[in-house]
Design a protein around this motif. Structure first.
Motif, PDB file in Angstrom:
ATOM      1  N   ALA A   1       0.837  -1.210   0.000  1.00 43.36           N
ATOM      2  CA  ALA A   1       0.000   0.000   0.000  1.00 43.36           C
ATOM      3  C   ALA A   1       0.866   1.252   0.000  1.00 43.36           C
ATOM      4  CB  ALA A   1      -0.915  -0.003   1.215  1.00 43.36           C
ATOM      5  N   LYS A   2       0.642   2.112  -0.992  1.00 47.23           N
ATOM      6  CA  LYS A   2       1.279   3.427  -1.042  1.00 47.23           C
ATOM      7  C   LYS A   2       0.251   4.443  -0.563  1.00 47.23           C
ATOM      8  CE  LYS A   2       4.357   2.252  -4.893  1.00 47.23           C
ATOM      9  NZ  LYS A   2       4.684   2.485  -6.322  1.00 47.23           N
ATOM     10  N   VAL A   3       0.521   5.069   0.555  1.00 46.54           N
ATOM     11  CA  VAL A   3      -0.473   5.928   1.210  1.00 46.54           C
ATOM     12  C   VAL A   3       0.004   7.377   1.266  1.00 46.54           C
ATOM     13  CG1 VAL A   3      -1.819   6.308   3.316  1.00 46.54           C
ATOM     14  CG2 VAL A   3      -1.225   3.978   2.630  1.00 46.54           C
ATOM     15  N   GLY A   4      -0.825   8.286   0.734  1.00 47.35           N
ATOM     16  CA  GLY A   4      -0.589   9.715   0.901  1.00 47.35           C
ATOM     17  C   GLY A   4       0.296  10.338  -0.144  1.00 47.35           C
ATOM     18  N   TYR A   5       1.578   9.978  -0.133  1.00 49.21           N
ATOM     19  CA  TYR A   5       2.546  10.613  -1.021  1.00 49.21           C
ATOM     20  C   TYR A   5       3.789   9.739  -1.126  1.00 49.21           C
ATOM     21  CZ  TYR A   5       4.067  12.095   3.635  1.00 49.21           C
ATOM     22  OH  TYR A   5       4.434  12.119   4.957  1.00 49.21           O
ATOM     23  N   PRO A   6       4.593   9.936  -2.170  1.00 45.52           N
ATOM     24  CA  PRO A   6       5.783   9.090  -2.366  1.00 45.52           C
ATOM     25  C   PRO A   6       6.851   9.349  -1.302  1.00 45.52           C
ATOM     26  CG  PRO A   6       5.189  10.271  -4.399  1.00 45.52           C
ATOM     27  CD  PRO A   6       4.395  10.883  -3.294  1.00 45.52           C
ATOM     28  N   ASP A   7       7.604   8.327  -1.019  1.00 47.68           N
ATOM     29  CA  ASP A   7       8.797   8.490  -0.177  1.00 47.68           C
ATOM     30  C   ASP A   7       9.980   8.949  -1.026  1.00 47.68           C
ATOM     31  OD1 ASP A   7       7.521   7.599   2.220  1.00 47.68           O
ATOM     32  OD2 ASP A   7       7.685   5.541   1.495  1.00 47.68           O
ATOM     33  N   LYS A   8       9.883   8.707  -2.343  1.00 45.72           N
ATOM     34  CA  LYS A   8      10.914   9.133  -3.282  1.00 45.72           C
ATOM     35  C   LYS A   8      10.222   9.868  -4.430  1.00 45.72           C
ATOM     36  CE  LYS A   8      14.139   7.138  -6.655  1.00 45.72           C
ATOM     37  NZ  LYS A   8      14.622   5.858  -7.241  1.00 45.72           N
ATOM     38  N   TRP A   9      10.674  11.076  -4.720  1.00 42.39           N
ATOM     39  CA  TRP A   9      10.014  11.907  -5.733  1.00 42.39           C
ATOM     40  C   TRP A   9      10.711  11.779  -7.084  1.00 42.39           C
ATOM     41  CZ3 TRP A   9       5.526  14.249  -4.234  1.00 42.39           C
ATOM     42  CH2 TRP A   9       5.298  14.379  -2.866  1.00 42.39           C
ATOM     43  N   LYS A  10       9.969  11.987  -8.169  1.00 42.42           N
ATOM     44  CA  LYS A  10      10.526  11.936  -9.517  1.00 42.42           C
ATOM     45  C   LYS A  10      11.584  13.033  -9.708  1.00 42.42           C
ATOM     46  CE  LYS A  10       6.785   9.890 -12.292  1.00 42.42           C
ATOM     47  NZ  LYS A  10       5.753   9.584 -11.291  1.00 42.42           N
ATOM     48  N   ASP A  11      12.533  12.760 -10.584  1.00 45.25           N
ATOM     49  CA  ASP A  11      13.614  13.695 -10.886  1.00 45.25           C
ATOM     50  C   ASP A  11      13.278  14.455 -12.178  1.00 45.25           C
ATOM     51  OD1 ASP A  11      15.934  15.061 -11.395  1.00 45.25           O
ATOM     52  OD2 ASP A  11      17.196  13.287 -11.676  1.00 45.25           O
ATOM     53  N   PHE A  12      13.010  15.742 -12.047  1.00 48.04           N
ATOM     54  CA  PHE A  12      12.655  16.574 -13.204  1.00 48.04           C
ATOM     55  C   PHE A  12      13.831  17.431 -13.672  1.00 48.04           C
ATOM     56  CE2 PHE A  12       8.566  15.547 -11.389  1.00 48.04           C
ATOM     57  CZ  PHE A  12       7.721  15.433 -12.485  1.00 48.04           C
ATOM     58  N   SER A  13      15.047  17.070 -13.281  1.00 51.20           N
ATOM     59  CA  SER A  13      16.204  17.926 -13.584  1.00 51.20           C
ATOM     60  C   SER A  13      16.444  18.086 -15.082  1.00 51.20           C
ATOM     61  CB  SER A  13      17.462  17.372 -12.907  1.00 51.20           C
ATOM     62  OG  SER A  13      17.751  16.061 -13.351  1.00 51.20           O
ATOM     63  N   LYS A  14      16.062  17.088 -15.887  1.00 53.36           N
ATOM     64  CA  LYS A  14      16.306  17.170 -17.331  1.00 53.36           C
ATOM     65  C   LYS A  14      15.152  17.798 -18.109  1.00 53.36           C
ATOM     66  CE  LYS A  14      19.532  13.286 -17.446  1.00 53.36           C
ATOM     67  NZ  LYS A  14      19.850  11.959 -18.022  1.00 53.36           N
TER      68      LYS A  14
END
Length: 683
Positions: free
Chosen positions: A420-433
């Motif tokens: 179960a993934k609840v609320g929000y990610p523990d690791k966020w996507k990398d938008f640097s590029k």
């Protein structure tokens, strides 16, 4: 929500309706009660529970002109939009360093609001993809252009992406499915009822030619191009599977070497196409609907190069129309917004830009959103609810009288393995590029789509990232992913507008969140489609043959129940197409009921505004589907959506639940009544 205090006088009347003796039981009368204030006492709960539970809200909240439907999800989204607007406005004024998240958020929002520059650029904003189409001279040119258009988010007849192998969930594979249509799905090209015929006529005689004229064609050129577009799309539609047929995972799993795929489609060299898509060295693909690509192979020679150039130009125009000058945007809205969905006016530009941004780089906004609006205390509450539902499901499986011990053991193993993934990610996507500036809005969208495309294809051949989320924390939605055997429960999904989470009683939360969301999503792992995947997310026959037969027999009763519901004109629910959602709804409710029975609130039995805890549970569930739709939208969803209309997601499954009958005194003869021997019981 505003409190309607005049409703407090009906508590005594409710006691008589439900056959309860309320006078001797302790109760409270909170003013800000999310379920009591919505009740419509003019409707009997046995006649139409959805209308009884939500009727006052529906009367007081007509659909705004800019919307095709209006409900609790919209109210939550409006609140979130207001909060995200502040984040964006602050980012515009922050003078942030280039490459930072704040710079990208602010510049994207600025470019979308800069209508003067958008008008100045006009169609030149998409000159690059249009030039690619204009340069086509042969079939090889068609295919190389299609490959390029896929990389910049223009929808073509090749629908490709990287995802988990259904039969080996640890591997990321290139997968192809049917696509290429301009109308919502294949049925729009063939149904002859008045509503669909009117939409199809507008599409061919107004929308397509109008857009071509705006792009620089003469009236005659536009009419000829429109004819080419529709002829190709209708041929593609004729080769596409129906909505219900797309829900069979085995039938839509066809793994083959690229060399074999090339033999099926000799006019297409897939090695070259994939290389042009930035995916070299592909040796094996999974093709959902091979017959569709066999037909595409034929059509590449059946239709002229001019026909295909018109078709691909159309795909570019419709993929980017909302981000171009006013004339394109308005014509696009006239058809997709008004003709298809019944909306009267467009949303304000700031909302449209924010929605686009949210869809493209929502995790950047989500990081800021959850800091303020989803504290750890709330995350823990819903994490605990997941386990309460899981335990109820264990008990249900153990008590099933139709499932063998062998299958029960494997079902319990799968249930215990659900992540179960609840609320929000523990690791966020990398938008640097991702490159964003204050220049062209359409180009920013193109850059963002290209970033998303690369983010997807770069997963090929790499380990599955189980930390990645497939939706943002501020999304009012949730899902089950069979290949990962996981549920994703975004923070926004648990919001009831205008009420703090800590002020909502367990009865309502167990109905609104535990049943309609958590229980629903977990049950998807055991619906007609999800049950075919094992605990590791692999498409595998783990049931005994006899148990599969018994499941299918019970599921067919639910198909028949929903097939009988007439919703508009001559339109009935497609019980087979929405079977998975209906199984999940019913499963979520019965699991939620049993989990709630273990709570302190249920055991104490105290009344709140004259309502018992179990009544509040069912009313809480009904809030989750609070809303209404325009006829155009409803008709469209019947043809394209695997979900039943919201009111039937309440009335339909409630009619199968014994505790509902007991809580509200439903009697034989009531519209909600189904004879006990005909009620559906699966999980």
């Amino acid at each position: 929500m505003k409190t309607n205090t005049s409703k407090f006088i009906i508590a005594g009347a409710l006691a008589m309706v439900f056959g309860q003796q309320f006078s001797g039981r302790a109760q409270s009368h909170p003013a800000n009660d999310p379920v009591f204030q919505n009740l419509d006492k003019s409707v009997s709960p046995g006649a139409d529970f959805f209308r009884y539970a939500n009727g006052t809200w529906l009367k007081n909240n007509p659909i705004p002109p800019a919307y095709s439907s209006w409900g609790i999800g919209n109210v939550v989204s409006e609140d979130i939009r207001s909060r995200l607007k502040k984040i964006n406005e602050d980012a515009i004024n922050a003078n942030a360093a280039k490459g930072t998240s704040t710079q990208k958020i602010g510049d994207f929002y600025y470019s979308g609001l800069d209508s003067v520059n958008i008008e100045k650029l006009g169609i030149t904003a998409i000159s690059e993809p249009l030039a690619k189409v204009d340069q086509i001279t042969d079939v090889a040119g068609i295919l190389s252009t299609v490959a390029y258009l896929n990389t910049v988010g223009a929808r073509t007849f090749v629908s490709a992406g990287v995802g988990q192998d259904d039969k080996n969930s640890s591997k990321m594979m290139l997968q192809l499915n049917q696509g290429g249509l301009g109308l919502p799905n294949r049925d729009y090209y063939f149904k002859t009822d008045a509503r669909t015929t009117k939409i199809r006529t507008d599409y061919t005689e107004k929308y397509i030619p109008n857009m071509f004229v705006l792009s620089g064609y003469t009236d005659e050129q536009a009419k000829a191009a429109a004819k080419s577009v529709f002829t190709i799309e209708k041929a593609l539609a004729d080769s596409s599977r129906k909505l219900e047929d797309l829900r069979d995972p085995y039938h839509n799993y066809n793994k083959m070497p690229v060399a074999q795929f090339n033999k099926l489609t000799p006019n297409i060299n897939w090695k070259v196409v994939f290389t042009n898509m930035g995916i070299p060295n592909v040796d094996t693909v999974i093709v959902g609907q091979p017959e569709y690509y066999v037909a595409v192979n034929k059509y590449l020679k059946t239709f002229t190069i001019a026909d295909w150039k018109a078709y691909l130009r159309w795909k570019v125009l419709t993929s980017y129309a909302p981000y171009l000058s006013k004339s394109f945007d308005q014509e696009n809205f006239r058809f997709t917004g008004t003709v298809l969905s019944g909306r009267k006016v467009q949303l304000p530009r700031w909302k449209r830009v924010l929605d686009t941004e949210n869809g493209i780089m929502g995790e950047l906004l989500g990081q800021l959103f959850v800091q303020e609006y989803f504290p750890l205390k709330a995350k823990q509450r819903y994490t605990d609810l997941v386990e309460a539902i899981r335990q109820a499901y264990r008990e249900h499986i153990a008590q099933l009288d139709w499932m063998s011990p062998e299958t029960k053991q494997k079902a319990l193993y799968k249930l215990n393995s659900i992540h179960a993934k609840v609320g929000y990610p523990d690791k966020w996507k990398d938008f640097s590029k991702l490159s964003i500036d204050r220049g062209s809005y359409a180009v920013n969208v193109m850059h963002a789509r290209h970033w998303a495309y690369l983010n997807n294809i770069n997963k090929l051949g790499k380990p599955v990232d189980h930390t990645e989320w497939n939706m943002t924390p501020q999304t009012y939605n949730a899902n089950y992913e069979p290949s990962n055997n996981e549920i994703t429960l975004p923070a926004a999904q648990f919001i009831i507008p205008g009420i703090k989470d800590e002020d909502i009683d367990d009865a309502v939360v167990y109905g609104y969140s535990a049943a309609s969301t958590i229980g629903h999503e977990i049950t998807h792992g055991f619906d007609d489609e999800g049950r075919q995947y094992d605990a590791k997310g692999n498409l595998k026959a783990w049931w005994t043959a006899a148990d599969s037969v018994k499941f299918t027999q019970r599921a067919q009763v639910l198909v028949d129940q929903f097939n009988a519901y007439k919703v508009l004109d001559s339109l009935h629910v497609n019980g087979k197409a929405c079977l998975g959602e209906n199984i999940a709804d019913l499963g979520g409710i019965v699991l939620g009921v049993d989990a709630f029975k273990k709570t302190k609130q249920y055991k104490e039995g105290k009344l709140i505004n004259g309502l018992t805890p179990m009544q509040r549970f069912f009313l809480g569930y009904a809030i989750g589907w609070l809303g209404q739709q325009r006829d155009e939208e409803l008709a469209g969803r019947i043809l394209t959506d695997v979900h039943a209309p919201g009111f039937l997601r309440v009335n339909g499954p409630f009619s199968d639940v014994p505790e509902f009958y007991q809580a509200f005194g439903i009697k034989k003869g009531d519209a909600m009544w189904i004879d006990p021997d005909k009620r559906v019981k699966i999980w």
